[in-house]
Design a protein around this motif. Structure first.
Motif, PDB file in Angstrom:
ATOM      1  N   LEU A 252       4.701 -14.957  -2.414  1.00  0.00           N
ATOM      2  CA  LEU A 252       4.845 -13.878  -2.995  1.00  0.00           C
ATOM      3  C   LEU A 252       6.128 -13.182  -2.792  1.00  0.00           C
ATOM      4  O   LEU A 252       6.687 -12.296  -3.665  1.00  0.00           O
ATOM      5  CB  LEU A 252       3.834 -12.646  -2.264  1.00  0.00           C
TER       6      LEU A 252
ATOM      7  N   THR B 131       0.301  -3.933  -4.537  1.00  0.00           N
ATOM      8  CA  THR B 131      -1.079  -3.757  -4.056  1.00  0.00           C
ATOM      9  C   THR B 131      -1.483  -4.900  -3.478  1.00  0.00           C
ATOM     10  O   THR B 131      -1.556  -6.076  -3.451  1.00  0.00           O
ATOM     11  CB  THR B 131      -1.872  -3.682  -5.389  1.00  0.00           C
TER      12      THR B 131
ATOM     13  N   THR C 222      -4.683  -5.815  -0.806  1.00  0.00           N
ATOM     14  CA  THR C 222      -6.262  -5.611  -0.482  1.00  0.00           C
ATOM     15  C   THR C 222      -6.593  -6.577   0.957  1.00  0.00           C
ATOM     16  O   THR C 222      -6.194  -7.911   0.839  1.00  0.00           O
ATOM     17  CB  THR C 222      -7.087  -6.144  -1.646  1.00  0.00           C
TER      18      THR C 222
ATOM     19  N   HIS D 133      -5.696 -10.419  -0.444  1.00  0.00           N
ATOM     20  CA  HIS D 133      -4.900 -10.757  -1.775  1.00  0.00           C
ATOM     21  C   HIS D 133      -3.930  -9.522  -1.973  1.00  0.00           C
ATOM     22  O   HIS D 133      -3.983  -8.439  -1.344  1.00  0.00           O
ATOM     23  CB  HIS D 133      -6.045 -10.256  -2.817  1.00  0.00           C
ATOM     24  N   ALA D 134      -2.753 -10.068  -2.786  1.00  0.00           N
ATOM     25  CA  ALA D 134      -1.736  -9.238  -3.065  1.00  0.00           C
ATOM     26  C   ALA D 134      -1.317  -9.396  -4.469  1.00  0.00           C
ATOM     27  O   ALA D 134      -1.509 -10.494  -5.165  1.00  0.00           O
ATOM     28  CB  ALA D 134      -0.753  -9.260  -2.089  1.00  0.00           C
ATOM     29  N   GLU D 135      -0.886  -8.185  -5.054  1.00  0.00           N
ATOM     30  CA  GLU D 135      -0.347  -8.545  -6.381  1.00  0.00           C
ATOM     31  C   GLU D 135       1.056  -7.689  -6.468  1.00  0.00           C
ATOM     32  O   GLU D 135       0.827  -6.598  -6.088  1.00  0.00           O
ATOM     33  CB  GLU D 135      -1.284  -7.740  -7.286  1.00  0.00           C
TER      34      GLU D 135
ATOM     35  N   VAL E  52       4.216  -6.436  -9.138  1.00  0.00           N
ATOM     36  CA  VAL E  52       4.414  -6.135 -10.593  1.00  0.00           C
ATOM     37  C   VAL E  52       6.043  -5.610 -10.663  1.00  0.00           C
ATOM     38  O   VAL E  52       6.414  -4.983  -9.814  1.00  0.00           O
ATOM     39  CB  VAL E  52       3.575  -5.041 -11.072  1.00  0.00           C
TER      40      VAL E  52
ATOM     41  N   LEU F   1       4.631 -10.468 -13.113  1.00  0.00           N
ATOM     42  CA  LEU F   1       3.691 -10.133 -11.864  1.00  0.00           C
ATOM     43  C   LEU F   1       3.151 -11.284 -11.476  1.00  0.00           C
ATOM     44  O   LEU F   1       3.178 -12.480 -12.075  1.00  0.00           O
ATOM     45  CB  LEU F   1       2.604  -9.051 -12.357  1.00  0.00           C
TER      46      LEU F   1
ATOM     47  N   SER G 123      -0.192 -12.640  -8.792  1.00  0.00           N
ATOM     48  CA  SER G 123      -1.192 -12.098  -8.051  1.00  0.00           C
ATOM     49  C   SER G 123      -1.971 -13.237  -7.400  1.00  0.00           C
ATOM     50  O   SER G 123      -2.142 -14.382  -8.103  1.00  0.00           O
ATOM     51  CB  SER G 123      -2.239 -11.183  -8.978  1.00  0.00           C
ATOM     52  N   ARG G 124      -2.190 -13.244  -6.158  1.00  0.00           N
ATOM     53  CA  ARG G 124      -2.788 -14.391  -5.587  1.00  0.00           C
ATOM     54  C   ARG G 124      -3.571 -14.043  -4.145  1.00  0.00           C
ATOM     55  O   ARG G 124      -3.006 -12.949  -3.411  1.00  0.00           O
ATOM     56  CB  ARG G 124      -2.074 -15.383  -5.072  1.00  0.00           C
ATOM     57  N   ASP G 125      -4.805 -14.577  -3.985  1.00  0.00           N
ATOM     58  CA  ASP G 125      -5.344 -14.577  -2.443  1.00  0.00           C
ATOM     59  C   ASP G 125      -4.302 -14.942  -1.557  1.00  0.00           C
ATOM     60  O   ASP G 125      -3.449 -16.092  -1.611  1.00  0.00           O
ATOM     61  CB  ASP G 125      -6.394 -15.553  -2.395  1.00  0.00           C
TER      62      ASP G 125
END
Length: 270
Positions: free
Chosen positions: A132, A144, A146, A216-218, A220, A225, A227-229
Motif C-alpha cells: 500500500l 481509509t 478499517t 483493510h485499507a484503501e 485514493v 486507487l 484497496s486491499r486487506d
C-alpha cells in the motif's frame, strides 16, 4: 544483547521470546521477564529464561534493552522512562501510551538521555502495508483504514486495538493530524481528519463474540486507487522485531517523535 521484557500477558511476548530465544534469529536474547503469574513462568520455561522479577526497575543495570508489550498502554510510561533515563534503549510495542501526556514524557526522557526509543504497531511493517505504501496512485487524496477496536476494552479502551488502524493510517498519510471529527455508526467508531491535506478516515469496528473484521485499507490518488486487506500471518510480529533489532545495532531510530506521537493524539481525541 540482553533484553528484558515486560507485558507477558500480550501474545506478542510469546512471539518475541520464541523468535529470539528458540528460533534464535539474532544474537539478542530475552534474558529477563517481569511478572509474577503462571503465564510469565510458562514463558520463562519455554524461552530458557531464568531471571523473573516482579518489577521492571529491578533490571536497570543488568540488561541492554527493554521491550514493553503491556496490553494497557497506560502502563508504558512507568516502565519506559526509568530505562531511558538510565540510557537503556526501549521498544514500546504499541501503543506508545494511552495519552499524549504520557507519550510526550517517554519521548522527552529519550531526548534527555539521547537514548534510542521506538514504538509502532506490528501492522505498520507487514507485507500488505508495504504494498500500500509503495502504490503509485498519483497525488494522494484520501486514505481509509478499517479494523477492529473496542471502545470499552479494559486496556484503555480504543487505544488497545485502535493503534493498529491509526498507525497504519499514519504510515500511508504521514503528517501532523488536524482536528478529528468522530461519530458512531452502529457498532463502529468513525474518525475523520486531514494529514498534509489528505483526508484520512478510520473505521473502528467493535468485535463480536464470533470474530472481528480484518484490517483493510484503501488509498485514493488522482490517477488511481488501491484497496486491499492487510493480512497478518503467523509471523506478523517478525518484521517489527527486526526493525527494533536494527535500531539496537545502529543506534538509529526508525521513526521520529512526530510520527510516534501522531496516532496517539488521534486516538486520544477519539
Amino acid at each position: 544483547m540482553r533484553i528484558a521484557l515486560v507485558g507477558t500477558e500480550n501474545s506478542h511476548a510469546d512471539h518475541i521470546v520464541r523468535l529470539l530465544n528458540v528460533d534464535r534469529i539474532s544474537d539478542a536474547q530475552v534474558v529477563a521477564l517481569v511478572g509474577d503469574d503462571e503465564k510469565t513462568r510458562k514463558l520463562a520455561a519455554e524461552g530458557g529464561i531464568t531471571q523473573v522479577v516482579p518489577t521492571s526497575a529491578e533490571l536497570i543495570g543488568s540488561v541492554d534493552a527493554l521491550i514493553a508489550t503491556n496490553r494497557d498502554g497506560a502502563l508504558h510510561r512507568e516502565h519506559a522512562v526509568p530505562f531511558l533515563d538510565a540510557g537503556i534503549p526501549v521498544w514500546v510495542d504499541k501503543p506508545l501510551a494511552a495519552s499524549t501526556a504520557d507519550a510526550s514524557a517517554i519521548l522527552d526522557a529519550a531526548r534527555r538521555s539521547s537514548t534510542p526509543v521506538t514504538s509502532y504497531s506490528a501492522v505498520r511493517w507487514v507485507a500488505d502495508a508495504d504494498v500500500l505504501a509503495a502504490a503509485e496512485v498519483g497525488e494522494l487524496q484520501a486514505v481509509t483504514v478499517t479494523g477492529p477496536a473496542d471502545p470499552d476494552s479494559e486496556y484503555s479502551g480504543i487505544f488497545f486495538y485502535g493503534i493498529h488502524v491509526a498507525d497504519l493510517a499514519q504510515r500511508l498519510a504521514p503528517g501532523e493530524p488536524g482536528p478529528v471529527e468522530v461519530e458512531r455508526v452502529g457498532s463502529t467508531v468513525v474518525a475523520r481528519y486531514r494529514s498534509n491535506g489528505v483526508l484520512v478516515t478510520l473505521q473502528l469496528v467493535k468485535p463480536t463474540d464470533d470474530g472481528r473484521v480484518p484490517f483493510h485499507a484503501e488509498i485514493v490518488g488522482r490517477t488511481g486507487l488501491v484497496s486491499r486487506d492487510v493480512q497478518l500471518d503467523a509471523e506478523y510480529v517478525l518484521p517489527g522485531l527486526k526493525v527494533f533489532l536494527t535500531m539496537l545495532e545502529t543506534g538509529q531510530r526508525p521513526l521520529d517523535d512526530a510520527t510516534m506521537l501522531a496516532p496517539i493524539t488521534v486516538l486520544e481525541q477519539l
